[in-house]
Design a protein around this motif. Structure first.
Motif, PDB file in Angstrom:
ATOM      1  N   GLY A 160      63.031  20.534  13.040  1.00 12.51           N
ATOM      2  CA  GLY A 160      62.144  20.964  11.961  1.00 12.51           C
ATOM      3  C   GLY A 160      60.867  21.585  12.489  1.00 12.51           C
ATOM      4  O   GLY A 160      60.682  21.728  13.694  1.00 12.51           O
ATOM      5  N   PRO A 161      59.974  21.953  11.566  1.00 12.64           N
ATOM      6  CA  PRO A 161      58.751  22.661  11.970  1.00 12.64           C
ATOM      7  C   PRO A 161      57.751  21.774  12.731  1.00 12.64           C
ATOM      8  O   PRO A 161      56.834  22.302  13.352  1.00 12.64           O
ATOM      9  CB  PRO A 161      58.152  23.130  10.641  1.00 12.64           C
ATOM     10  CG  PRO A 161      58.789  22.282   9.587  1.00 12.64           C
ATOM     11  CD  PRO A 161      60.125  21.854  10.109  1.00 12.64           C
ATOM     12  N   PHE A 162      57.924  20.457  12.691  1.00 19.77           N
ATOM     13  CA  PHE A 162      56.897  19.568  13.279  1.00 19.77           C
ATOM     14  C   PHE A 162      57.391  18.819  14.503  1.00 19.77           C
ATOM     15  O   PHE A 162      56.865  17.769  14.866  1.00 19.77           O
ATOM     16  CB  PHE A 162      56.407  18.580  12.206  1.00 19.77           C
ATOM     17  CG  PHE A 162      56.034  19.279  10.936  1.00 19.77           C
ATOM     18  CD1 PHE A 162      55.208  20.392  10.967  1.00 19.77           C
ATOM     19  CD2 PHE A 162      56.539  18.860   9.717  1.00 19.77           C
ATOM     20  CE1 PHE A 162      54.879  21.081   9.805  1.00 19.77           C
ATOM     21  CE2 PHE A 162      56.219  19.534   8.549  1.00 19.77           C
ATOM     22  CZ  PHE A 162      55.387  20.644   8.591  1.00 19.77           C
ATOM     23  N   VAL A 171      50.030  17.458   6.921  1.00 16.04           N
ATOM     24  CA  VAL A 171      50.998  18.538   6.697  1.00 16.04           C
ATOM     25  C   VAL A 171      50.955  18.986   5.230  1.00 16.04           C
ATOM     26  O   VAL A 171      50.980  18.156   4.330  1.00 16.04           O
ATOM     27  CB  VAL A 171      52.419  18.042   7.051  1.00 16.04           C
ATOM     28  CG1 VAL A 171      53.474  18.987   6.491  1.00 16.04           C
ATOM     29  CG2 VAL A 171      52.579  17.882   8.556  1.00 16.04           C
ATOM     30  N   GLU A 175      53.402  24.375   4.904  1.00 15.65           N
ATOM     31  CA  GLU A 175      53.858  24.206   6.297  1.00 15.65           C
ATOM     32  C   GLU A 175      55.248  23.594   6.336  1.00 15.65           C
ATOM     33  O   GLU A 175      56.093  23.993   7.136  1.00 15.65           O
ATOM     34  CB  GLU A 175      52.873  23.312   7.066  1.00 15.65           C
ATOM     35  CG  GLU A 175      51.537  23.970   7.336  1.00 15.65           C
ATOM     36  CD  GLU A 175      50.498  22.985   7.898  1.00 15.65           C
ATOM     37  OE1 GLU A 175      49.702  23.416   8.734  1.00 15.65           O
ATOM     38  OE2 GLU A 175      50.498  21.800   7.493  1.00 15.65           O
ATOM     39  N   ALA A 176      55.481  22.622   5.472  1.00 18.24           N
ATOM     40  CA  ALA A 176      56.785  21.948   5.475  1.00 18.24           C
ATOM     41  C   ALA A 176      57.895  22.885   5.005  1.00 18.24           C
ATOM     42  O   ALA A 176      59.056  22.705   5.359  1.00 18.24           O
ATOM     43  CB  ALA A 176      56.729  20.699   4.587  1.00 18.24           C
ATOM     44  N   HIS A 179      60.703  26.550   7.647  1.00 18.31           N
ATOM     45  CA  HIS A 179      61.636  25.999   8.642  1.00 18.31           C
ATOM     46  C   HIS A 179      61.846  26.977   9.794  1.00 18.31           C
ATOM     47  O   HIS A 179      61.957  28.187   9.556  1.00 18.31           O
ATOM     48  CB  HIS A 179      62.975  25.661   7.987  1.00 18.31           C
ATOM     49  CG  HIS A 179      63.843  24.785   8.848  1.00 18.31           C
ATOM     50  ND1 HIS A 179      64.684  25.292   9.800  1.00 18.31           N
ATOM     51  CD2 HIS A 179      63.948  23.441   8.919  1.00 18.31           C
ATOM     52  CE1 HIS A 179      65.294  24.280  10.410  1.00 18.31           C
ATOM     53  NE2 HIS A 179      64.868  23.157   9.890  1.00 18.31           N
ATOM     54  N   THR A 189      64.671  21.772   2.746  1.00 16.23           N
ATOM     55  CA  THR A 189      63.717  22.214   3.764  1.00 16.23           C
ATOM     56  C   THR A 189      62.688  21.118   4.042  1.00 16.23           C
ATOM     57  O   THR A 189      62.366  20.839   5.207  1.00 16.23           O
ATOM     58  CB  THR A 189      63.024  23.526   3.339  1.00 16.23           C
ATOM     59  OG1 THR A 189      64.039  24.502   3.052  1.00 16.23           O
ATOM     60  CG2 THR A 189      62.152  24.073   4.445  1.00 16.23           C
ATOM     61  N   VAL A 190      62.225  20.465   2.998  1.00 16.24           N
ATOM     62  CA  VAL A 190      61.306  19.336   3.213  1.00 16.24           C
ATOM     63  C   VAL A 190      62.046  18.186   3.896  1.00 16.24           C
ATOM     64  O   VAL A 190      61.524  17.554   4.826  1.00 16.24           O
ATOM     65  CB  VAL A 190      60.668  18.877   1.878  1.00 16.24           C
ATOM     66  CG1 VAL A 190      59.823  17.623   2.090  1.00 16.24           C
ATOM     67  CG2 VAL A 190      59.817  19.996   1.287  1.00 16.24           C
ATOM     68  N   SER A 192      64.355  18.454   5.975  1.00 21.40           N
ATOM     69  CA  SER A 192      64.500  18.813   7.384  1.00 21.40           C
ATOM     70  C   SER A 192      63.195  18.561   8.140  1.00 21.40           C
ATOM     71  O   SER A 192      63.218  18.225   9.316  1.00 21.40           O
ATOM     72  CB  SER A 192      64.891  20.278   7.535  1.00 21.40           C
ATOM     73  OG  SER A 192      66.118  20.504   6.889  1.00 21.40           O
ATOM     74  N   ALA A 193      62.085  18.712   7.454  1.00 23.44           N
ATOM     75  CA  ALA A 193      60.783  18.497   8.095  1.00 23.44           C
ATOM     76  C   ALA A 193      60.511  17.007   8.329  1.00 23.44           C
ATOM     77  O   ALA A 193      59.884  16.633   9.318  1.00 23.44           O
ATOM     78  CB  ALA A 193      59.675  19.126   7.252  1.00 23.44           C
ATOM     79  N   THR A 194      60.984  16.143   7.416  1.00 20.37           N
ATOM     80  CA  THR A 194      60.787  14.697   7.603  1.00 20.37           C
ATOM     81  C   THR A 194      61.895  14.074   8.463  1.00 20.37           C
ATOM     82  O   THR A 194      61.797  12.917   8.860  1.00 20.37           O
ATOM     83  CB  THR A 194      60.827  13.934   6.257  1.00 20.37           C
ATOM     84  OG1 THR A 194      62.106  14.167   5.638  1.00 20.37           O
ATOM     85  CG2 THR A 194      59.705  14.384   5.322  1.00 20.37           C
TER      86      THR A 194
END
Ligand code: NAD
Ligand code: MG
Length: 370
Positions: A160-162, A171, A175-176, A179, A189-190, A192-194
């Motif tokens: 993910g992005p982070f 965040v 930003e979240a 991707h 998508t969120v 995937s970020a978490t």
């Protein structure tokens, strides 16, 4: 070669979303093999009607009840479930009960109702063909492999992005929603970020491949080119690689069990140069362990996890919650949950409704007035 079969007749549920639209691209590329006979979406009437007109589809549905009806409709051979969230569960069950090939993108069906879907498939004769790229990869790697030869499977995560961001407390939704490797709908998508998405995928894999949670691992693979790995008991690893493009697993599922020529790109290993694999930072991304834990506890826990996560992601996107509050809300709901067996869809949806109301309560309690 024998004469080509008549086109497979496909119902696309969630046709206006990210997967739904890519599925329509696949259909347009294979007019002799794929025919859309029905489309359904959640609410975007105009878009779904325009899609229907464009493809000459005569049957269109709006909302969950229509989707469920179309999932079992006798005119369809293949049902692509690309609805987002537990709202897709009843449609999956209907397709499996009606003996369809269920091309399943809606992983929440298996998370919330894995056992219910298995029973529907056993009773109705339906088959699940996974669309989720990791599971499509694993199904391919597992095909023809003796079950006793499988040691474990590894699901890859882009991270993910982070992946490299130390502090996740501030965040923003913007930003979240950015991707690094996949372009997808907002909820996944969120997730995937978490890394909740990987957690949901672990539970999905448990049901699809009938493996114990100890046999399912996750590794970070930033290039998103290797989608799944099967480790055999002799140490052999079968890795599936493909370009980072969902149209490839969508096509494979819609044309299952055939493999047809496609133009969705290919990757040059030399140009790519390097494939990296890293461990997941489970301290920074606690959602993954929440999902493993819910999966191991079984029964109604995964349905509660999924519903709480849906509400928390909505709360984050609406600006009511901070990013780490997503897994805090899920954890709070799971702590309050007393598991029950879930024997049918109605029982799953009761747990789902309970977890949603608990999550909303947890959000009210967390929300700091500004
Ligand atoms: P999306 O938000 O882009 O689209 C969701 C679709 O579902 C829309 O067509 C919407 O109208 C429809 N929908 C929503 N609620 C509905 C309801 N109650 N009844 C009928 N239709 C309803 O989502 P997406 O990114 O396309 O993801 C769809 C599913 O596929 C999710 O379960 C996701 O986890 C999974 N998935 C997506 C990707 C991807 O690349 N987008 C990859 C793997 C798995
Ligand atoms: Mg996936």
């Amino acid at each position: 070669m024998t004469s080509s079969p008549r086109p497979a007749r496909i119902a696309i549920l969630g046709s206006t979303g990210s997967i739904g639209r890519q599925a329509l691209e696949v259909v347009r590329a294979l007019p002799d093999r794929l025919e859309v006979v029905a489309l359904a979406a959640g609410s975007d009437r105009e878009t779904v009607l325009a899609q229907a007109q464009d493809l000459g589809v005569e049957v269109v549905g709006i909302g969950e009840a229509d989707a469920v009806g179309l999932a079992g409709w006798e005119q369809a051979d293949v049902v692509l479930n690309a609805i987002v969230g537990a709202a897709g569960l009843r449609a999956s069950v209907a397709a499996l009960e009606a003996g369809k090939v269920l091309a399943l993108a809606n992983k929440e069906s298996l998370v919330a109702g894995g056992d219910v879907c298995a029973r529907a498939a056993a009773e109705g004769g339906g088959t699940i063909v996974p669309v989720d790229s990791e599971h499509a990869a694993l199904a391919q790697a597992l095909s023809g492999v003796d079950r006793a030869a499988v040691g474990r499977i590894i699901i890859t995560a882009s991270g993910g992005p982070f992946r490299a961001r130390a502090d996740l407390s501030d965040v923003t939704p913007q930003e979240a929603l950015a991707h690094p490797t996949w372009s997808m709908g907002p909820k996944i998508t969120v997730d995937s970020a978490t890394l909740m998405n990987k957690g949901l995928e672990v539970i999905e894999a448990h049901h699809l491949f009938d493996l114990a949670y100890d046999q399912i691992d996750v590794v970070v693979h930033p290039q998103s080119v290797v989608h799944g790995i099967v480790e055999l008991v002799d140490g052999t690893m079968l890795m599936q690689a493909a370009p980072t493009d969902m149209r490839i697993p969508i096509q494979a599922a819609l044309t299952y069990p055939h493999r047809l020529r496609a133009d969705w790109g290919s990757f040059d290993p030399v140009a790519l140069g390097r494939l990296e694999f890293d461990p997941v930072d489970r301290r920074r991304f606690p959602a993954l362990d929440l999902a493993y834990d819910a999966g191991r506890r079984g029964g109604s826990f995964p349905a509660a996890l999924n519903a709480a996560n849906e509400v928390a992601v909505r709360g984050f996107l609406d600006g009511r919650l901070g990013f780490p509050d997503i897994w805090r809300v899920v954890g709070t709901v799971l702590d309050a949950h007393e598991g029950t067996p879930v024997l049918d869809v109605d029982e799953v949806m009761q747990v789902d409704a309970w977890a949603r109301s608990q999550a909303l309560r947890a959000i009210d309690e967390l929300e700091v007035p500004v």
